[in-house]
Design an enzyme around this catalytic site. Structure first.
Site, PDB file in Angstrom:
ATOM      1  N   ASP A  12     -55.738 -32.266   0.526  1.00 23.57           N
ATOM      2  CA  ASP A  12     -54.289 -32.157   0.577  1.00 23.57           C
ATOM      3  C   ASP A  12     -53.856 -31.435  -0.703  1.00 23.57           C
ATOM      4  O   ASP A  12     -54.623 -31.353  -1.673  1.00 23.57           O
ATOM      5  CB  ASP A  12     -53.692 -33.565   0.648  1.00 23.57           C
ATOM      6  CG  ASP A  12     -52.186 -33.581   0.551  1.00 23.57           C
ATOM      7  OD1 ASP A  12     -51.539 -32.794   1.268  1.00 23.57           O
ATOM      8  OD2 ASP A  12     -51.653 -34.373  -0.258  1.00 23.57           O
ATOM      9  N   ASP A  14     -50.133 -31.513  -2.173  1.00 22.35           N
ATOM     10  CA  ASP A  14     -49.084 -32.186  -2.934  1.00 22.35           C
ATOM     11  C   ASP A  14     -49.540 -33.554  -3.449  1.00 22.35           C
ATOM     12  O   ASP A  14     -49.968 -34.419  -2.683  1.00 22.35           O
ATOM     13  CB  ASP A  14     -47.839 -32.354  -2.073  1.00 22.35           C
ATOM     14  CG  ASP A  14     -47.239 -31.023  -1.659  1.00 22.35           C
ATOM     15  OD1 ASP A  14     -47.612 -29.994  -2.249  1.00 22.35           O
ATOM     16  OD2 ASP A  14     -46.399 -31.018  -0.742  1.00 22.35           O
TER      17      ASP A  14
END
Length: 230
Positions: A12, A14
């Protein structure tokens, strides 16, 4: 020909690869370019600070995403590409967690494919992967017509269960079984991706994901040290 990968790692972006929301960096760049109003950027900034401190809030991120894509309507694709590069150099690079970058590059050094999977627009997700020397990225795609963005999303948002769907497709193309996949995320919303991979790890987890990781014996990585340019 390059040897076939022995594993695939999915990251991922963020709060996992960098501090806060990459979408906010895009909004900052658009504001600097006169494409986002002071009122919009102030609202985005408040929600981005909340995300960095407390983890993912879907209603906040959905509002930022919807407004940012709306404001992108009519922008030439070539201008957005150039803007993404400026944003990376000005904002994104300095927000990267060095520990997460090192981990991703370690996978590359071991012959693994490394893919970023994020709801951030593909133009920015792909650029981050390119600059870090990773295999590629799956981000949210925007509709293009006659060389301009329409402000609409092309296909599904790269979020939640969709990440697991794309991860499975990437692993199959690479000839890698789920048991030889790694996944890294900060958010409970990424459980489908983490459950898909044989080696899930949580990075700077929100409260819900931390509790889930503890209950299931998953590694918990705290990558919150001093940031530096990658």
């Amino acid at each position: 020909m390059s040897p076939a990968p022995t594993a695939v790692a999915f990251f991922d972006i963020d709060n996992t690869l960098l501090k806060g929301a990459s979408l906010f960096h895009l909004a900052r760049g658009m504001h600097k370019g006169g494409l986002v109003s002071n009122r919009d950027i102030a609202r985005f900034a408040w929600k981005a600070r909340h995300f960095a401190r407390h983890g993912e809030n879907l209603s906040h991120l959905d509002e930022i995403r919807a407004r940012a894509t709306e404001l992108a309507s009519g922008i030439p694709v070539v201008r957005m590409d150039a803007l993404a590069r400026e944003i990376y150099d000005r904002y994104t690079e300095s927000a990267l967690w060095p520990e997460s970058v090192a981990l991703a590059r370690q996978h590359i050094a071991e012959g693994h494919e490394v893919w970023l999977l994020s709801a951030t627009p593909q133009v920015l997700a792909g650029l981050i992967a390119e600059r870090l020397g990773l295999t590629g990225a799956g981000g949210t795609k925007l509709v293009e017509v006659d060389g301009h963005l329409t402000g609409e999303i092309d296909g599904k948002l790269m979020h939640g269960a969709q990440k697991a769907v794309i991860a499975a497709e990437i692993a199959e193309r690479a000839g890698v079984e789920p048991g030889e996949c790694w996944a890294y995320s900060d958010s409970l919303n990424d459980l489908p991706l983490l459950n898909f991979a044989g080696h899930p790890s949580v990075v700077n987890p929100d409260r819900g994901l931390r509790e889930h990781a503890l209950a299931n014996g998953w590694p918990i990585l705290e990558h919150r040290g001093d940031r530096k340019r990658a």
